[in-house]
Write a protein that holds these residues in place. Structure first.
Motif, PDB file in Angstrom:
ATOM      1  N   GLY A   8     -26.856 -76.299 -19.689  1.00 32.57           N
ATOM      2  CA  GLY A   8     -28.059 -76.149 -19.079  1.00 32.57           C
ATOM      3  C   GLY A   8     -28.050 -75.322 -17.878  1.00 32.57           C
ATOM      4  O   GLY A   8     -26.971 -75.080 -17.306  1.00 32.57           O
ATOM      5  N   HIS A   9     -29.152 -75.036 -17.367  1.00 30.54           N
ATOM      6  CA  HIS A   9     -29.094 -74.029 -16.264  1.00 30.54           C
ATOM      7  C   HIS A   9     -29.640 -74.948 -14.947  1.00 30.54           C
ATOM      8  O   HIS A   9     -29.559 -74.255 -14.053  1.00 30.54           O
ATOM      9  N   THR A  10     -30.304 -76.038 -15.157  1.00 29.36           N
ATOM     10  CA  THR A  10     -31.189 -76.682 -14.153  1.00 29.36           C
ATOM     11  C   THR A  10     -29.774 -77.655 -13.320  1.00 29.36           C
ATOM     12  O   THR A  10     -28.740 -78.095 -13.978  1.00 29.36           O
ATOM     13  N   GLN A  11     -29.998 -77.393 -11.944  1.00 33.79           N
ATOM     14  CA  GLN A  11     -28.909 -78.103 -11.100  1.00 33.79           C
ATOM     15  C   GLN A  11     -29.828 -79.323 -10.530  1.00 33.79           C
ATOM     16  O   GLN A  11     -30.818 -79.191 -10.249  1.00 33.79           O
ATOM     17  N   ARG A  12     -28.902 -80.444 -10.254  1.00 32.98           N
ATOM     18  CA  ARG A  12     -29.463 -81.402  -9.368  1.00 32.98           C
ATOM     19  C   ARG A  12     -28.487 -81.583  -8.063  1.00 32.98           C
ATOM     20  O   ARG A  12     -27.421 -81.569  -7.923  1.00 32.98           O
ATOM     21  N   PHE A  13     -29.015 -81.640  -6.978  1.00 41.91           N
ATOM     22  CA  PHE A  13     -28.387 -81.610  -5.598  1.00 41.91           C
ATOM     23  C   PHE A  13     -28.685 -82.956  -5.130  1.00 41.91           C
ATOM     24  O   PHE A  13     -29.854 -83.405  -4.832  1.00 41.91           O
TER      25      PHE A  13
END
Length: 198
Positions: free
Chosen positions: A46-51
């Motif tokens: 996936g391309h989405t990141q969670r910080f």
């Protein structure tokens, strides 16, 4: 005086893997003032990141929640110092478990996936039994209270009923014997009181 960013965290590892969570831990080199951490989490495909960013803490662990089962993730950790963030740590790859893997590892019978369901139904039955017992005890208390009140009311009615019979017979006897109170209104000797002269 020169201010510099803290060094990157070391020995980043992932423990306590489950289908929907995992625990990340790391170490920080000695001598640096660290006031928090930042974790970047990304699915492999996936391309989405969670910080995740937390300050005013000395913790060196973080639990990642809401992960998808049987999915590969990449994480990196940064230290937060008084004058900024460190470089990111090396990338760590891990894969969450399948839900069936977690259930079979907890059950004594790995070939039988229904064992977990049996345990849950036993827990539900235990809860239901407790509720049923409590309801039955409440009903027993209500019935006992009702029977006690009924006995009190019955005793009062039977004792007051005997008392009522005697006075009513005594008071009705003179009325019937002497013609009653209603007949005395029409007694001929009392009609003379009603004479009106014009």
């Amino acid at each position: 005086m020169t201010h510099y960013r803290p060094p990157a965290p070391e020995n980043v590892s992932v423990r306590h893997l489950r289908a929907d969570s995992a625990t990340v831990s790391w170490e920080v080199p000695e001598g640096d003032v660290i006031i928090g951490f930042s974790i970047s989490q990304q699915r492999q495909e996936g391309h989405t990141q969670r910080f995740i960013r937390e300050v005013n803490t000395t913790s060196r662990t973080c639990i990642l929640w809401d992960l998808e089962e049987d999915t590969e993730y990449i994480i990196q950790v940064q230290s937060i110092g008084l004058y900024g963030e460190s470089q990111a740590s090396r990338k760590v790859h891990f894969t969450t478990l399948k839900k069936s893997d977690r259930f079979s590892s907890n059950s004594s019978n790995q070939d039988d996936p229904a064992v977990e369901g049996v345990d849950k139904s036993r827990q539900l039955q235990t809860g239901e039994v407790v509720i049923i017992v409590v309801v039955l005890l409440m009903w027993a208390a209500v019935i006992a209270l009702f029977c006690r009140q009924y006995d009190i009311i019955k005793d009062n009615d039977s004792s007051s009923g005997k008392d009522k019979v005697k006075p009513s017979s005594l008071s009705s006897t003179p009325e019937h014997c002497s013609g009653g109170l209603l007949r005395s209104k029409f007694h001929p000797s009392l009609r003379s009181i009603n004479i009106i002269e014009v």
